[in-house]
Scaffold this active site. Sequence first.
Site, short mmCIF file in Angstrom:
data_model
loop_
_atom_site.label_atom_id
_atom_site.label_comp_id
_atom_site.label_asym_id
_atom_site.label_seq_id
_atom_site.Cartn_x
_atom_site.Cartn_y
_atom_site.Cartn_z
N SER A 129 0.83 -1.25 -0.16
CA SER A 129 -0.02 -0.16 0.06
C SER A 129 0.78 1.30 -0.03
O SER A 129 0.26 2.45 0.03
CB SER A 129 -1.16 -0.08 1.32
OG SER A 129 -2.06 -0.99 1.01
N LYS B 79 0.15 3.79 -2.53
CA LYS B 79 -0.77 4.95 -2.70
C LYS B 79 -0.20 6.27 -2.39
O LYS B 79 -0.68 7.09 -2.76
CB LYS B 79 -1.86 4.62 -1.56
CG LYS B 79 -2.65 3.34 -1.63
CD LYS B 79 -3.62 3.26 -0.62
CE LYS B 79 -4.56 1.93 -0.76
NZ LYS B 79 -4.00 0.67 -0.14
N SER C 52 -6.33 3.86 4.20
CA SER C 52 -5.43 3.09 3.14
C SER C 52 -6.58 2.24 2.34
O SER C 52 -6.15 1.04 2.07
CB SER C 52 -4.59 1.83 3.93
OG SER C 52 -3.51 1.53 3.01
#
Length: 403
Positions: free
Chosen positions: A78, A81, A143
């Site tokens: 993640s 991102k 997230s």
Amino acid sequence: MKARLTFAAIAVAALATSAAGLVLAQAPAPDAPAAAASAALPVPPPPKITGTAWVLMDYASGNVLAGENYDTPLEPASITKVMTSYVIAAEMKAGKVKETDQVMMSENAWRSGGAGTDGSYSGFEVNKTAPLLEMEKGMVVQSGNDAAIALAEHVAGSTDAFASLMNQYAARIGMKNSHFVNPHGLPAEGHVSTARDLALLGRALARDYPVAYSYNKIKEFTVGPITQPNRNLLLWRDPSVDGIKTGHTSGAGYCLMASAKRGDQRLISVVMGSTSEAQRASDSQALLNWGFRFFETHELYAAAKQVAKQKVWKGKADEVQLGVAAPMLVTVPRGRYEQLKPMMDVPATLVAPIAKGQKIGTVKVMLDGKAIAQQPLVALNAIEEGGFFKRLWDEFWMWWESI
């Protein structure tokens, strides 16, 4: 504490009298206690880190202070991102999207990244819209994979088109060993990055889009009835930490990109492939503490302040002031500041006209024979072309000095 280096008169004189090629002018050592050099001890090894790869980067210069396997391509999970945030901020600055845009949580985004999946999600309702800013915070703080997909679809029409934008911006940042396939970081063939590249990304987000960067320090965010905390444990442990992003998949392990600022000094750490949420946090904290303890950042030159002068031929004025367009910062091991050797490369012959802001040369800072920082030298004032007789007179003297 800030300190500043200045060029001595000998450097200015060298610039003014050299006749050909590039001038290499060296400034005297910066002011510092005479005993500091002998008292400086070697920097001890960094803490032992549990993980596949890790890096500690100086924000001011982008230099790596310590690391292992930091150029090895790995799953970024993640932390991807952060790249998504960068693209959104860049496209917003270009006027292509606005934070007030209504972003649709499409069925594709909901099914691929919503509550029915194994990954983290934001909780925005399917087939309903929310302001882009709210959707982005759901992606950054919670997230949310669903929010990342919805944002990608809004910005570029599809996740594939958005991934193309991600790779284009990554290339601009200098992320040489990264390739993005999706906006959220769930496992996909060919979706990789490196610890160094991710640190460069975090540096770029903080530098280029500080407002977007600031969302990463939000500790919790609520969507409808669901309130979720930021998974970056360091936000609660260290007040100097203000970002950036966690990540976890079975293949990537536990990852954390952290950034902290103490005084004028900012450091960025990336830990990839750690064994647990707690381990990635404690290792990142240890790295940051080590960096702040054994390195220090100094401002060498302020923006738009004269560093040196250079003679100009055929102009209404005979000299141009040289300086840097942005503050020049450098991070060095503590106790070695006085060993820095600032130098500048400038053309020996400058001919008017010269525009304000025009690049004239380069100022470098050397330590142990290596350039640890450099920035362009620019003209701080414009020099217009002189009249006919001034140009003729200078042409003669340029010829005379060349023979």
